[in-house]
Structure formats: structure tokens, C-alpha cells
Design a protein around this motif. Structure first.
Motif, PDB file in Angstrom:
ATOM      1  N   LEU A 128      -1.417   6.881  -3.693  1.00 61.33           N
ATOM      2  CA  LEU A 128      -2.137   5.808  -4.389  1.00 61.33           C
ATOM      3  C   LEU A 128      -3.737   6.227  -3.625  1.00 61.33           C
ATOM      4  O   LEU A 128      -4.650   6.064  -4.336  1.00 61.33           O
ATOM      5  CB  LEU A 128      -1.693   4.484  -4.187  1.00 61.33           C
ATOM      6  CG  LEU A 128      -2.849   3.483  -5.061  1.00 61.33           C
ATOM      7  CD1 LEU A 128      -2.707   3.797  -6.486  1.00 61.33           C
ATOM      8  CD2 LEU A 128      -2.055   1.899  -4.675  1.00 61.33           C
ATOM      9  N   SER A 129      -3.799   6.175  -2.462  1.00 61.92           N
ATOM     10  CA  SER A 129      -5.138   6.147  -1.864  1.00 61.92           C
ATOM     11  C   SER A 129      -5.631   7.386  -2.114  1.00 61.92           C
ATOM     12  O   SER A 129      -6.897   7.352  -2.456  1.00 61.92           O
ATOM     13  CB  SER A 129      -5.081   5.967  -0.334  1.00 61.92           C
ATOM     14  OG  SER A 129      -4.255   7.006   0.201  1.00 61.92           O
TER      15      SER A 129
ATOM     16  N   PHE B 289       4.379  -4.565   8.568  1.00 59.98           N
ATOM     17  CA  PHE B 289       4.339  -3.830   7.409  1.00 59.98           C
ATOM     18  C   PHE B 289       4.022  -4.825   6.333  1.00 59.98           C
ATOM     19  O   PHE B 289       2.873  -4.380   5.284  1.00 59.98           O
ATOM     20  CB  PHE B 289       5.234  -2.700   6.887  1.00 59.98           C
ATOM     21  CG  PHE B 289       5.231  -1.422   7.741  1.00 59.98           C
ATOM     22  CD1 PHE B 289       4.314  -0.933   7.904  1.00 59.98           C
ATOM     23  CD2 PHE B 289       6.487  -1.104   8.161  1.00 59.98           C
ATOM     24  CE1 PHE B 289       4.037   0.286   8.638  1.00 59.98           C
ATOM     25  CE2 PHE B 289       6.452   0.079   9.459  1.00 59.98           C
ATOM     26  CZ  PHE B 289       5.181   0.791   9.411  1.00 59.98           C
ATOM     27  N   ILE B 290       4.644  -5.824   5.963  1.00 64.01           N
ATOM     28  CA  ILE B 290       4.571  -6.801   4.956  1.00 64.01           C
ATOM     29  C   ILE B 290       3.181  -7.490   4.954  1.00 64.01           C
ATOM     30  O   ILE B 290       2.463  -7.668   3.971  1.00 64.01           O
ATOM     31  CB  ILE B 290       5.847  -7.841   5.026  1.00 64.01           C
ATOM     32  CG1 ILE B 290       6.975  -7.213   4.675  1.00 64.01           C
ATOM     33  CG2 ILE B 290       5.523  -9.107   4.239  1.00 64.01           C
ATOM     34  CD1 ILE B 290       8.267  -8.187   4.986  1.00 64.01           C
ATOM     35  N   ALA B 291       2.691  -7.599   6.325  1.00 66.51           N
ATOM     36  CA  ALA B 291       1.364  -8.479   6.534  1.00 66.51           C
ATOM     37  C   ALA B 291       0.453  -7.376   6.189  1.00 66.51           C
ATOM     38  O   ALA B 291      -0.620  -7.647   5.165  1.00 66.51           O
ATOM     39  CB  ALA B 291       1.259  -8.729   7.840  1.00 66.51           C
ATOM     40  N   LEU B 292       0.516  -6.146   6.381  1.00 69.72           N
ATOM     41  CA  LEU B 292      -0.743  -5.271   5.956  1.00 69.72           C
ATOM     42  C   LEU B 292      -0.610  -4.951   4.391  1.00 69.72           C
ATOM     43  O   LEU B 292      -1.695  -4.982   3.809  1.00 69.72           O
ATOM     44  CB  LEU B 292      -0.176  -3.916   6.817  1.00 69.72           C
ATOM     45  CG  LEU B 292      -0.666  -3.666   8.331  1.00 69.72           C
ATOM     46  CD1 LEU B 292      -0.071  -2.518   8.847  1.00 69.72           C
ATOM     47  CD2 LEU B 292      -2.091  -3.906   8.380  1.00 69.72           C
TER      48      LEU B 292
ATOM     49  N   VAL C  72      -2.226  -7.881   2.614  1.00 68.74           N
ATOM     50  CA  VAL C  72      -3.917  -7.757   3.047  1.00 68.74           C
ATOM     51  C   VAL C  72      -4.276  -6.741   2.020  1.00 68.74           C
ATOM     52  O   VAL C  72      -5.380  -7.021   1.338  1.00 68.74           O
ATOM     53  CB  VAL C  72      -4.059  -7.270   4.525  1.00 68.74           C
ATOM     54  CG1 VAL C  72      -5.591  -6.991   4.534  1.00 68.74           C
ATOM     55  CG2 VAL C  72      -3.842  -8.510   5.410  1.00 68.74           C
ATOM     56  N   VAL C  73      -3.761  -5.642   1.941  1.00 69.86           N
ATOM     57  CA  VAL C  73      -4.238  -4.622   1.146  1.00 69.86           C
ATOM     58  C   VAL C  73      -4.159  -4.806  -0.352  1.00 69.86           C
ATOM     59  O   VAL C  73      -4.986  -4.672  -1.329  1.00 69.86           O
ATOM     60  CB  VAL C  73      -3.310  -3.214   1.317  1.00 69.86           C
ATOM     61  CG1 VAL C  73      -3.520  -2.095   0.058  1.00 69.86           C
ATOM     62  CG2 VAL C  73      -3.695  -2.585   2.701  1.00 69.86           C
ATOM     63  N   LEU C  74      -3.235  -5.773  -0.840  1.00 72.83           N
ATOM     64  CA  LEU C  74      -2.880  -6.263  -2.227  1.00 72.83           C
ATOM     65  C   LEU C  74      -4.035  -7.251  -2.553  1.00 72.83           C
ATOM     66  O   LEU C  74      -4.530  -6.944  -3.539  1.00 72.83           O
ATOM     67  CB  LEU C  74      -1.573  -6.872  -2.042  1.00 72.83           C
ATOM     68  CG  LEU C  74      -1.223  -7.301  -3.655  1.00 72.83           C
ATOM     69  CD1 LEU C  74      -1.258  -6.182  -4.742  1.00 72.83           C
ATOM     70  CD2 LEU C  74       0.034  -8.175  -3.604  1.00 72.83           C
ATOM     71  N   VAL C  75      -4.348  -8.030  -1.498  1.00 73.39           N
ATOM     72  CA  VAL C  75      -5.464  -9.242  -1.787  1.00 73.39           C
ATOM     73  C   VAL C  75      -6.755  -8.340  -2.047  1.00 73.39           C
ATOM     74  O   VAL C  75      -7.580  -8.713  -2.660  1.00 73.39           O
ATOM     75  CB  VAL C  75      -5.264 -10.127  -0.970  1.00 73.39           C
ATOM     76  CG1 VAL C  75      -6.613 -10.768  -0.602  1.00 73.39           C
ATOM     77  CG2 VAL C  75      -4.071 -10.887  -0.832  1.00 73.39           C
ATOM     78  N   LYS C  76      -7.098  -7.440  -0.981  1.00 72.12           N
ATOM     79  CA  LYS C  76      -8.175  -6.752  -1.025  1.00 72.12           C
ATOM     80  C   LYS C  76      -8.389  -6.046  -2.067  1.00 72.12           C
ATOM     81  O   LYS C  76      -9.317  -5.780  -2.949  1.00 72.12           O
ATOM     82  CB  LYS C  76      -8.501  -5.871   0.288  1.00 72.12           C
ATOM     83  CG  LYS C  76      -8.512  -6.863   1.300  1.00 72.12           C
ATOM     84  CD  LYS C  76      -9.460  -6.281   2.410  1.00 72.12           C
ATOM     85  CE  LYS C  76     -10.542  -5.661   2.441  1.00 72.12           C
ATOM     86  NZ  LYS C  76     -11.896  -6.504   2.636  1.00 72.12           N
TER      87      LYS C  76
ATOM     88  N   LEU D 150     -11.182  -3.878  -6.446  1.00 68.77           N
ATOM     89  CA  LEU D 150     -11.185  -2.925  -7.709  1.00 68.77           C
ATOM     90  C   LEU D 150     -11.250  -3.621  -9.030  1.00 68.77           C
ATOM     91  O   LEU D 150     -10.749  -4.606  -9.449  1.00 68.77           O
ATOM     92  CB  LEU D 150      -9.934  -2.116  -7.643  1.00 68.77           C
ATOM     93  CG  LEU D 150      -9.706  -1.108  -6.357  1.00 68.77           C
ATOM     94  CD1 LEU D 150      -8.317  -0.724  -6.096  1.00 68.77           C
ATOM     95  CD2 LEU D 150     -10.670  -0.267  -6.221  1.00 68.77           C
ATOM     96  N   ASP D 151     -12.031  -2.804  -9.718  1.00 71.72           N
ATOM     97  CA  ASP D 151     -12.008  -3.179 -11.069  1.00 71.72           C
ATOM     98  C   ASP D 151     -10.938  -2.948 -11.986  1.00 71.72           C
ATOM     99  O   ASP D 151     -10.427  -1.530 -11.862  1.00 71.72           O
ATOM    100  CB  ASP D 151     -13.398  -2.454 -11.915  1.00 71.72           C
ATOM    101  CG  ASP D 151     -13.653  -2.949 -13.298  1.00 71.72           C
ATOM    102  OD1 ASP D 151     -13.306  -3.885 -13.660  1.00 71.72           O
ATOM    103  OD2 ASP D 151     -14.554  -1.887 -13.995  1.00 71.72           O
TER     104      ASP D 151
END
Length: 162
Positions: free
Chosen positions: A20-21, A72-75, A78-82, A87-88
Motif C-alpha cells: 500500500l505504501s 503492531f496494533i497500536a502502530l 496510528v496509521v489508520l487515524v493519520k 488522505l483525500d
């Protein structure tokens, strides 16, 4: 066992972030900036590969076997929220008729030079990830190395990758 499988599924979803990245960089950036970000991502990948066994050893020693999964869940959260915030979520307007699903694949796979380069890349990544998967068995089980010593060896491997 059920909790372990649930954590493994979540971990697998997180591994999809690698692909995805790459897609996000391809879609959101152009020219030199895209190339710079790709180089940065490859470098960061090498650093994370080399540091992860050491971090995993630390997490397991301090938080138990579930520790790395919780991190991993915490990371991922964080990535999901950001991602949600930055992202548009609009889709580009399609110009022209709908192309279909199979035709673009047929076009790409008919380019033998691309397929050759793709196969070389796929083989290189298969060897790389095979080593990552099998190396704990070789170093820790067969050679009886401690997890910390194995982590230090992977630091050298990561440095070579970078």
C-alpha cells in the motif's frame, strides 16, 4: 490459540501496508519527489529489517510474546487515524469508456521486457523474504544462538540491505 491466530491475521493485514505504501507514493507524488521517497522507503525498510529482531527480543523480554502484537496494533491504529485524516478520499473522474479488468493485465503481461524484469525482482524478493523467515530456524535452533545474538546478526544483514 485463537487469540494467536487473530493476532496473526492482524499482522498479515499490517504486512499489506508495504504494498500500500508503494502504491500511495506512486499515486500521490511525481518526478524527483517520488524517486526520493522510494529511496527513503527502501532505506527505511532495510533499517526496520535489521532493527526488528532486536526490538522483538526486547518486546518479548519485557511484555511477553503478546507484546509485539500489541505494538503492531497500536502502530496500525496510528496509521489508520493519520490516513483517515490526511488522505483525500475522492476518486478521479474517469475520462472515456470503462476499460475493464482483464485488458490492462493482458497489456502489461504482453510486454516481455517488463515481465522479465518483474520475474527477476520477484525472485530477489522471494530470496530475501525466505532468508528472513528461515534465519531464526538456522541461527537460533540449529546454531543454538540466543535471541539477542541473532538480533545482532540481523543488524549486519540490515546494514548490508541499506
Amino acid at each position: 490459540y485463537t487469540l494467536f491466530l487473530i493476532f496473526r491475521v492482524m499482522q498479515a493485514l499490517g504486512c499489506g501496508c508495504f504494498v500500500l505504501s508503494q502504491a500511495l507514493v506512486q499515486d500521490l507524488f511525481e518526478g524527483n519527489e517520488r524517486d526520493r521517497l522510494r529511496i527513503l522507503m527502501v532505506t527505511a525498510t532495510g533499517i526496520f529489517i535489521s532493527v526488528s529482531p532486536l526490538a522483538g527480543t526486547f518486546l518479548q523480554a519485557t511484555l511477553g510474546w503478546r507484546g509485539s502484537f500489541w505494538v503492531f496494533i497500536a502502530l496500525a491504529a496510528v496509521v489508520l487515524v493519520k490516513t483517515w485524516r490526511l488522505l483525500d478520499n475522492s476518486r478521479p473522474v474517469q475520462n472515456g469508456p470503462h476499460v475493464g479488468f482483464i485488458k490492462p493485465y493482458r497489456l502489461v503481461l504482453s510486454n516481455f521486457e517488463f515481465v522479465g524484469c518483474w520475474l527477476i525482482s520477484a525472485f530477489a524478493f522471494a530470496c530475501h523474504f525466505s532468508f528472513i523467515v528461515i534465519s531464526p530456524l538456522i541461527f537460533m535452533e540449529q546454531l543454538q544462538m540466543a535471541p539477542y545474538d541473532f538480533a545482532l546478526i540481523l543488524l549486519i544483514y540490515g546494514a548490508a540491505y541499506v
